[in-house]
Write an enzyme that holds these catalytic residues in place. Structure first.
Site, PDB file in Angstrom:
ATOM      1  N   LYS A   2      11.030   1.634  -1.471  1.00 52.26           N
ATOM      2  CA  LYS A   2      10.176   2.623  -2.287  1.00 52.26           C
ATOM      3  C   LYS A   2      10.196   4.070  -1.902  1.00 52.26           C
ATOM      4  O   LYS A   2      11.127   4.760  -2.210  1.00 52.26           O
ATOM      5  CB  LYS A   2       8.722   2.451  -2.458  1.00 52.26           C
ATOM      6  CG  LYS A   2       8.447   1.036  -3.298  1.00 52.26           C
ATOM      7  CD  LYS A   2       7.371   1.070  -4.092  1.00 52.26           C
ATOM      8  CE  LYS A   2       7.278  -0.020  -5.147  1.00 52.26           C
ATOM      9  NZ  LYS A   2       7.267  -1.425  -4.884  1.00 52.26           N
ATOM     10  N   PHE A  32       3.194  -9.472  -3.622  1.00 52.15           N
ATOM     11  CA  PHE A  32       4.234  -9.282  -4.300  1.00 52.15           C
ATOM     12  C   PHE A  32       5.504  -8.900  -3.542  1.00 52.15           C
ATOM     13  O   PHE A  32       5.367  -7.859  -2.769  1.00 52.15           O
ATOM     14  CB  PHE A  32       3.996  -8.175  -5.195  1.00 52.15           C
ATOM     15  CG  PHE A  32       5.304  -7.917  -6.459  1.00 52.15           C
ATOM     16  CD1 PHE A  32       5.740  -8.658  -7.393  1.00 52.15           C
ATOM     17  CD2 PHE A  32       6.177  -6.746  -5.995  1.00 52.15           C
ATOM     18  CE1 PHE A  32       6.825  -8.365  -8.007  1.00 52.15           C
ATOM     19  CE2 PHE A  32       7.139  -6.509  -6.778  1.00 52.15           C
ATOM     20  CZ  PHE A  32       7.524  -7.074  -7.867  1.00 52.15           C
ATOM     21  N   ASP A  92       6.050  -6.544   5.079  1.00 52.94           N
ATOM     22  CA  ASP A  92       6.693  -6.023   3.824  1.00 52.94           C
ATOM     23  C   ASP A  92       5.838  -4.639   3.731  1.00 52.94           C
ATOM     24  O   ASP A  92       4.738  -4.856   3.292  1.00 52.94           O
ATOM     25  CB  ASP A  92       6.241  -6.890   2.695  1.00 52.94           C
ATOM     26  CG  ASP A  92       6.804  -6.344   1.566  1.00 52.94           C
ATOM     27  OD1 ASP A  92       7.122  -5.141   1.307  1.00 52.94           O
ATOM     28  OD2 ASP A  92       7.126  -7.204   0.210  1.00 52.94           O
TER      29      ASP A  92
HETATM   30  C1  LIG Z   1       7.721  -2.641  -5.214  1.00 54.84           C
HETATM   31  C2  LIG Z   1       7.567  -3.690  -4.012  1.00 54.84           C
HETATM   32  C3  LIG Z   1       8.806  -4.773  -3.826  1.00 54.84           C
HETATM   33  C4  LIG Z   1       9.945  -4.866  -4.720  1.00 54.84           C
HETATM   34  O1  LIG Z   1      10.806  -3.735  -4.480  1.00 54.84           O
HETATM   35  P1  LIG Z   1      12.000  -3.327  -5.448  1.00 54.84           P
HETATM   36  O2  LIG Z   1      12.606  -2.102  -5.082  1.00 54.84           O
HETATM   37  O3  LIG Z   1      11.144  -3.353  -6.906  1.00 54.84           O
HETATM   38  O4  LIG Z   1      12.742  -4.612  -5.519  1.00 54.84           O
HETATM   39  C5  LIG Z   1       8.587  -5.734  -2.680  1.00 54.84           C
HETATM   40  N1  LIG Z   1       7.335  -5.622  -2.008  1.00 54.84           N
HETATM   41  C6  LIG Z   1       6.236  -4.756  -2.301  1.00 54.84           C
HETATM   42  C7  LIG Z   1       5.045  -4.825  -1.325  1.00 54.84           C
HETATM   43  C8  LIG Z   1       6.589  -3.859  -3.343  1.00 54.84           C
HETATM   44  O5  LIG Z   1       5.553  -2.818  -3.360  1.00 54.84           O
END
Ligand SMILES: *Cc1c(COP(=O)(O)O)cnc(C)c1O
Length: 390
Positions: free
Chosen positions: A244, A128, A215
């Site tokens: 986050k 994700f 990420d």
């Molecule tokens: C939450 C998340 C995102 C997206 O972040 P947003 O602030 O919602 O755009 C991208 N990568 C990972 C691994 C995430 O957990």
């Protein structure tokens, strides 16, 4: 729910009026122990007094000026993040998806500099990376992509934790410029790769001149028991994204780069009106101060082990429990059935949990959770699973 809101979410019929530490209180006064923390955002818990004071003081002083001028707190925050990660520079955004957009753009420019006209990025199934067009195209989940074609081109998908598949892609596709993965897949169900996975990715990237892009939006800022999850290994990425927990709830994202990746962007190649504003960067600076001064990341290691041991002891023998996975305070309990209904059932009992990938209970409590509070979460989850198992 108000009809004037677009229905992009299906929220529980609960609304919170205030929070303190690991606890939330809804508008009827009912107390909840929050083991979701706003999806791994409020690492220091709710209404942390030091963070609250920093935000309030900054709001009284200066909130926004734009990146047309230097921003002191932004510069200080970049220094702190680089010192903590060993990377060289930072671009600030307002969200995780935007941080990943920066990483994707950076990889494409890097490819162009190497004479690759149509740069490809390797991404993983089950990943994700966000909801913008480029990041949903990078995401390995059909549901996130459904209806939004034509998707953004230039992503090559392989199974997560499958080094052989990456080697095959590298051997057959000369347009690859980068690999983008989560060190632990969060939305994908707390999927933890083999201990040498990142090391092997590093070697493949070095051998082929790819950028290794991690990420760490969910895994970063102490969540897994290190500042960043890659620090469980001996390698360093070329690019890392954060968001986050970086601002403990104040929106902020960051794309960090090191080595050859640190000199790709030049004035005009990327930007953001709000990104790195005085308020968000002051909040994030204070988050880093509190995390280090209170040794919270060491605590995450200890309490994370406690969670994993207790949950394994209480649940692993049940036939309906497939596997229990955990790294620090990123914990997944994979069941052999769809368990989304546990979210409301746990809330009924005053504990907030999350279910992801349909069959995996995910716990992402504030990093400051203590042992008695951990026991409450563990007991609630254990009871739910045992009752269902019968
Ligand atoms: C939450 C998340 C995102 C997206 O972040 P947003 O602030 O919602 O755009 C991208 N990568 C990972 C691994 C995430 O957990």
């Amino acid at each position: 729910m108000a009809h004037s809101l677009m229905t992009t979410y299906a929220p529980l019929p609960i609304s919170f009026a205030k929070g303190e530490g690991v606890y939330l209180w809804d508008t009827t006064g009912k107390q909840y122990l929050d083991a979701v923390a706003g999806v791994a955002v409020c690492g220091l818990g709710h209404a942390h007094p030091v963070i609250a004071e920093a935000i309030a003081e900054q709001a009284r002083t200066l909130v926004h000026t734009s990146n047309l001028y230097r921003i002191e707190h932004q510069e200080a925050l970049s220094e702190r993040l680089c010192a903590l990660s060993g990377l060289d520079n930072v671009f600030f955004s307002n969200s995780g998806a935007e941080a990943n957009e920066a990483a994707i753009k950076l990889a494409r420019l890097y490819g162009k500099q190497r004479g690759i006209e149509r740069p490809n990025i390797i991404v993983a199934c089950g990943s994700f990376h966000g909801r913008t067009l480029a990041t949903l195209s990078a995401t390995g989940n059909r549901k996130v992509q459904a209806g939004f074609s034509p998707l953004v081109d230039g992503f090559v998908r392989v199974n997560f934790n499958d080094i052989a598949a990456i080697k095959t892609a590298a051997d057959t596709n000369s347009d690859i410029v980068a690999i983008l993965v989560e060190p632990v897949q969060g939305e994908g169900g707390v999927q933890i790769p083999d201990a040498d996975y990142l090391q092997q990715l590093r070697e493949i990237c070095d051998a082929n001149n790819y950028l290794l892009m991690l990420d760490e939006i969910q895994t970063g800022m102490g969540r897994t028991g290190e500042w960043f999850a890659f620090q469980h290994t001996n390698i360093k990425p070329d690019v890392m994204t954060l968001a986050k927990a970086l601002g403990n709830g104040v929106p902020i994202g960051a794309c960090l780069a090191g080595g050859k990746a640190a000199s790709i962007f030049t004035p005009g190649t990327h930007g953001s009106t709000f990104g790195g504003n005085p308020l968000a960067t002051r909040a994030a600076l204070t988050v880093i101060d509190v995390l280090s001064q209170e040794n919270i990341i060491d605590h995450v290691k200890t309490i994370g082990e406690y969670f994993l041991t207790a949950l394994t002891q209480k649940l692993a023998h049940l036939s309906t429990v497939n596997v229990i996975r955990g790294k620090g305070l990123m914990i997944g309990i994979e069941l052999d059935y769809e368990c989304t209904h546990f979210v409301a059932a746990a809330a009924e009992q005053g504990v907030l949990i999350n279910v992801t990938a349909g069959n995996t209970i995910r716990l992402l409590p504030p990093l400051i959770i203590n042992q008695a509070q951990a026991d409450e979460v563990i007991n609630t989850v254990t009871d739910l699973i045992q009752q269902q198992t019968g």
